[in-house]
Write a protein that holds these residues in place. Structure first.
Motif, PDB file in Angstrom:
ATOM      1  N   LEU A  93       0.828  -1.216   0.000  1.00 31.70           N
ATOM      2  CA  LEU A  93       0.000   0.000   0.000  1.00 31.70           C
ATOM      3  C   LEU A  93       0.861   1.264   0.000  1.00 31.70           C
ATOM      4  O   LEU A  93       0.536   2.239  -0.683  1.00 31.70           O
ATOM      5  CB  LEU A  93      -0.936   0.003   1.216  1.00 31.70           C
ATOM      6  CG  LEU A  93      -2.177  -0.886   1.105  1.00 31.70           C
ATOM      7  CD1 LEU A  93      -2.931  -0.918   2.436  1.00 31.70           C
ATOM      8  CD2 LEU A  93      -3.103  -0.384   0.005  1.00 31.70           C
ATOM      9  N   GLY A  94       1.963   1.224   0.763  1.00 37.02           N
ATOM     10  CA  GLY A  94       2.855   2.386   0.818  1.00 37.02           C
ATOM     11  C   GLY A  94       3.550   2.634  -0.511  1.00 37.02           C
ATOM     12  O   GLY A  94       3.700   3.781  -0.946  1.00 37.02           O
ATOM     13  N   LYS A 131       1.114   3.977  -3.061  1.00 36.36           N
ATOM     14  CA  LYS A 131       0.885   5.393  -2.773  1.00 36.36           C
ATOM     15  C   LYS A 131       1.985   6.266  -3.390  1.00 36.36           C
ATOM     16  O   LYS A 131       1.702   7.307  -3.988  1.00 36.36           O
ATOM     17  CB  LYS A 131       0.853   5.575  -1.249  1.00 36.36           C
ATOM     18  CG  LYS A 131       0.502   6.981  -0.763  1.00 36.36           C
ATOM     19  CD  LYS A 131       0.433   6.959   0.770  1.00 36.36           C
ATOM     20  CE  LYS A 131       0.768   8.301   1.400  1.00 36.36           C
ATOM     21  NZ  LYS A 131      -0.352   9.247   1.412  1.00 36.36           N
ATOM     22  N   GLU A 172      -9.599   1.858  -0.011  1.00 35.06           N
ATOM     23  CA  GLU A 172      -9.373   2.648  -1.230  1.00 35.06           C
ATOM     24  C   GLU A 172     -10.431   3.741  -1.397  1.00 35.06           C
ATOM     25  O   GLU A 172     -10.135   4.836  -1.883  1.00 35.06           O
ATOM     26  CB  GLU A 172      -9.351   1.725  -2.453  1.00 35.06           C
ATOM     27  CG  GLU A 172      -8.986   2.440  -3.732  1.00 35.06           C
ATOM     28  CD  GLU A 172      -8.487   1.478  -4.797  1.00 35.06           C
ATOM     29  OE1 GLU A 172      -7.380   0.942  -4.643  1.00 35.06           O
ATOM     30  OE2 GLU A 172      -9.223   1.247  -5.779  1.00 35.06           O
ATOM     31  N   GLN A 232      -9.223   6.515   0.595  1.00 35.44           N
ATOM     32  CA  GLN A 232      -8.068   7.158  -0.051  1.00 35.44           C
ATOM     33  C   GLN A 232      -8.506   8.055  -1.209  1.00 35.44           C
ATOM     34  O   GLN A 232      -8.026   9.173  -1.357  1.00 35.44           O
ATOM     35  CB  GLN A 232      -7.116   6.089  -0.608  1.00 35.44           C
ATOM     36  CG  GLN A 232      -6.314   5.326   0.425  1.00 35.44           C
ATOM     37  CD  GLN A 232      -5.395   4.319  -0.265  1.00 35.44           C
ATOM     38  OE1 GLN A 232      -5.814   3.214  -0.585  1.00 35.44           O
ATOM     39  NE2 GLN A 232      -4.160   4.721  -0.507  1.00 35.44           N
ATOM     40  N   THR A 243      -5.974   1.428   8.796  1.00 33.80           N
ATOM     41  CA  THR A 243      -5.156   1.415   7.580  1.00 33.80           C
ATOM     42  C   THR A 243      -5.346   2.702   6.778  1.00 33.80           C
ATOM     43  O   THR A 243      -4.375   3.297   6.296  1.00 33.80           O
ATOM     44  CB  THR A 243      -5.498   0.195   6.706  1.00 33.80           C
ATOM     45  OG1 THR A 243      -5.486  -0.976   7.525  1.00 33.80           O
ATOM     46  CG2 THR A 243      -4.493   0.035   5.574  1.00 33.80           C
ATOM     47  N   ARG A 280      -3.391   5.831   8.068  1.00 40.08           N
ATOM     48  CA  ARG A 280      -1.964   6.027   7.775  1.00 40.08           C
ATOM     49  C   ARG A 280      -1.694   6.329   6.302  1.00 40.08           C
ATOM     50  O   ARG A 280      -0.567   6.660   5.925  1.00 40.08           O
ATOM     51  CB  ARG A 280      -1.137   4.822   8.268  1.00 40.08           C
ATOM     52  CG  ARG A 280      -1.278   3.537   7.501  1.00 40.08           C
ATOM     53  CD  ARG A 280      -0.287   2.473   8.056  1.00 40.08           C
ATOM     54  NE  ARG A 280      -0.617   1.142   7.600  1.00 40.08           N
ATOM     55  CZ  ARG A 280      -0.092   0.553   6.526  1.00 40.08           C
ATOM     56  NH1 ARG A 280       0.781   1.201   5.789  1.00 40.08           N
ATOM     57  NH2 ARG A 280      -0.455  -0.670   6.190  1.00 40.08           N
ATOM     58  N   LEU A 281      -2.724   6.252   5.458  1.00 34.58           N
ATOM     59  CA  LEU A 281      -2.521   6.508   4.022  1.00 34.58           C
ATOM     60  C   LEU A 281      -3.025   7.876   3.564  1.00 34.58           C
ATOM     61  O   LEU A 281      -2.647   8.356   2.493  1.00 34.58           O
ATOM     62  CB  LEU A 281      -3.205   5.417   3.193  1.00 34.58           C
ATOM     63  CG  LEU A 281      -2.599   3.996   3.322  1.00 34.58           C
ATOM     64  CD1 LEU A 281      -3.538   2.970   2.718  1.00 34.58           C
ATOM     65  CD2 LEU A 281      -1.222   3.927   2.652  1.00 34.58           C
TER      66      LEU A 281
END
Lengths: 461, 461
Positions: free
Chosen positions: A387-388, A391, B166, B169, B280, B283-284
């Motif tokens: 995921l990082g 990103k 997602e 995000q 999760t 942190r994104l």
């Protein structure tokens, strides 16, 4: 349950959308380059805005919206009395009470309504473009849909022939960019009116126009029969024959017309107009586009008063019907109470252009918008780590996906393949430890182990 | 004639279109970066596709299309017998015969129809985006229109919570790019179901959800009264009170729920799901977006089964209603005969986002698309000369206009000013002779005399 879209309407898949957007973007790009500004109008218009503007045939093809709520309550009692047999005979009166709104039939009439309604906010001449769907309850057939997109430009509030010339330039540039060689046929309503005058049948203007329009398809004999049937005198038909029989290029046609129409004032004006448009446009357009004076070109819509345009593809085997058309109208806003405003416009049929490009295999490779990098999902821990990385790629402007489930490798690779994703990234426990990223270029087959910075460079370079 | 668009619908001027396109382009850009692919469906659907999917209230708001042609002929005779007074009582049966098509009410149900109809051409999980207008016969009011655009993404065919993450995000990135700080409220239908179970009223799930949803607006006392009215026992209400009175941040709420829902299986699942999504996603995402667990969040649509999202602007004084929302549905395609396919999606309301940006003055300067160079028209000869220069500028990719009429200077300059054109070019007889071009930068006031090559460099540099 039968699962489909209504007759004559279609879904568009991602692959079709990319191609449709290519057409729209090309057309809009040219429109902007010539200074046209976008507007949009609602899908629905009040029925009175649309009805009576397209002739009886057009009116019949307008989709009407059923009033919401108590749609029968305001119906005059006498319309609903007498039982079914009598009620059925009153359909059109009943429809007027059942429905006050309708779906737009084209973009021109809503534009005229827009111009009149917003006249105080608009700086004239107003150059607008509009790309929206229209709806017609036509019998669906090849190249004819009940929902289709029109891409229109109009200049309103200027009489200058420079606008007609610009219509030809825009047409040339649009189709050159799309790689479709076309013929732009030009005529002028003034010439058609003058012809009716010089053969001594000025009132039969529409009959003569309709008959000439059919010459190509049914031939002289049948056209003559039809003219007789419509009450045109033998003397008038006799005078029309030389025109019907004349063949030659555009210069020869103009020479012929000068003699044929003689001193007729409307005729002289018409000749001067088409000559200027043809000559000036000819020196500005590319050599892919053929410009042609076509005296049999009439076009159905009654509101044209000057130039008329129609565009056909010159690619053999593709759609023979027109893919674009328009003209000059001297009083379109008059129907909404704003007289004496002249306009000229042209409409590009995106759906027919699609069919031409598709039929001739002329769509370029179009992939820029789709996903560039695909991350295989090896399980919760690996996915969380990825995921990082994902990103970081997205922050670098790269379209990236991580498969959401830790499904079988084969399923994941099929997904990447079917979606034509070029780079597949694999980060398992080994890569998590080493900090490296495994990447495979699906086009070349090359595999490498890289850092995130190298990966970004690899994809962007 | 009253000239306007139908109630609740709007025209969009060029200035509004530029701003709307900024919103659409920003949203679509983010969608693509996350791997979503575009589709479109027709404005009309068969009525049976839409009816019954949105509850009674929704069904009432669907715009129906009057059948074309002989729309009364196929009506069962008994429906039209008995005169107006009796006919009016049969409105809904009559409507079913008058109309077989309707305008789409949202993009989700047409998408479900699309997925089932095209299941054999689709690679699952299918990530699609769709940006199209929808229509609702709602009472128009501030921020509520009868025609408005939805911008939807959905992932269908995957149970993974990575999809929920997602959604958060994408939401964060869209609103960060638009410069709107937002709160994303998250809830989970499983938590709501578990609450109903632990207070001993599992069948009153909907009543409890609706009541909780109103807590903010009407307060505890009225909510309790409403629950009693709906037949919830005093014992159940007593058990609900601690939840209603609890306040705390997201971590505290989760701790509270763990105790409150205890061993309840649905509850534990719900807690696990929201915890993972919240942790999760947190942190994104950027620090502009607030993520919040909101147990009173219910959302009207019945088809949600897991996560529920709703987004509100944090800019004071702007629209307080949601500007985006969505959730997880486990069986949306089941209504069309394709069971056991789970999906999750979110919808961005472009029109409400517009109102927020407009209200807070957050639109950036947007001029890139408009005309850059304006040629004054000094007469036929000069205009004819300018056509060649204009052509060269356009070929260099510069949006250029020549005024079509040789109107008064003041009128032409007003046109250039009102259309915010930066460079005004004047080519009179002097310039025609010298081959130079007079140009004025309307922003700086600078004037110069240049060649065409210099002019292109001036504008592009």
């Amino acid at each position: 349950m039968k699962l489909n879209t209504p007759k004559g309407t279609r879904d568009f898949s991602p692959a079709e959308m990319v191609r449709r957007n290519y057409i729209f973007d090309t057309i809009k790009g040219v429109f902007k380059k010539y200074g046209y500004q976008p507007i949009e109008t609602p899908a629905m218009e009040n029925s009175e805005t649309l009805m009576g503007k397209y002739g009886d045939e057009g009116d019949r093809l307008i989709f009407k919206i059923l009033n919401s709520g108590d749609f029968l309550g305001k119906m005059p009692a006498e319309l609903l009395d007498g039982g079914q047999s009598q009620i059925v005979n009153r359909q059109s009166s009943i429809a007027n009470h059942l429905s006050e709104k309708a779906l737009r039939y084209d973009l021109t009439v809503p534009f005229a309504r827009y111009v009149v309604q917003h006249r105080n906010e608009i700086t004239f001449p107003f150059k607008r473009y509009q790309v929206q769907p229209v709806w017609r309850a036509d019998r669906p057939q090849k190249g004819r849909y009940r929902e289709f997109y029109q891409c229109d430009i109009d200049v309103i509030g200027s009489n200058s022939l420079l606008n007609e010339i610009e219509m030809v330039q825009v047409t040339d540039e649009v189709f050159s960019k799309l790689n479709i060689p076309v013929t732009v046929k030009i005529n002028n309503r003034k010439l058609l009116a003058a012809i009716a005058e010089v053969i001594g049948a000025p009132d039969a203007f529409v009959d003569i126009t309709v008959a000439l329009d059919k010459l190509d398809k049914i031939g002289e004999e049948k056209v003559v029969a039809e003219l007789k049937e419509r009450g045109i005198s033998d003397a008038s038909i006799e005078k029309l024959l030389p025109l019907m029989r004349f063949s030659g290029n555009t210069t020869e046609k103009l020479e012929f017309l000068k003699t044929y129409l003689g001193e007729n004032e409307t005729g002289q004006k018409g000749i001067a107009e088409v000559s200027e448009v043809l000559e000036t446009a000819q020196r500005l357009i590319s050599n892919k586009t053929v410009l042609e004076l076509d005296l049999t070109l009439a076009r159905g819509l009654n509101y044209y008063t000057g130039a008329i345009f129609e565009v056909r593809s010159n690619i053999e085997g593709t759609l023979s019907s027109s893919i674009s058309g328009g003209g000059r109208y001297d009083d379109l806003t008059g129907i909404f109470g704003m007289p004496d405003v002249s306009g000229v416009g042209i409409s590009f049929g995106a759906d027919r252009i699609y069919d031409v490009l598709d039929g001739a295999n002329l769509f370029p490779e179009l992939t820029s918008d789709s996903t560039q990098v695909f991350f295989v999902n090896f399980g919760d821990k690996e996915a969380s780590h990825c995921l990082g990385l994902v990103k970081q790629l997205r922050e670098a402007g790269i379209n990236t996906e991580l498969y959401p489930d830790s499904a079988k490798m084969k399923k994941q690779m099929t997904y990447a393949h079917n979606n034509a994703i070029q780079f597949v990234v694999m980060v398992g426990t080994d890569e998590m430890e080493s900090g490296k990223i495994g990447v495979k270029n699906m086009t070349t087959g090359e595999q490498s182990s890289v850092t995130i910075t190298e990966l970004i460079a690899l994809i962007n370079g």
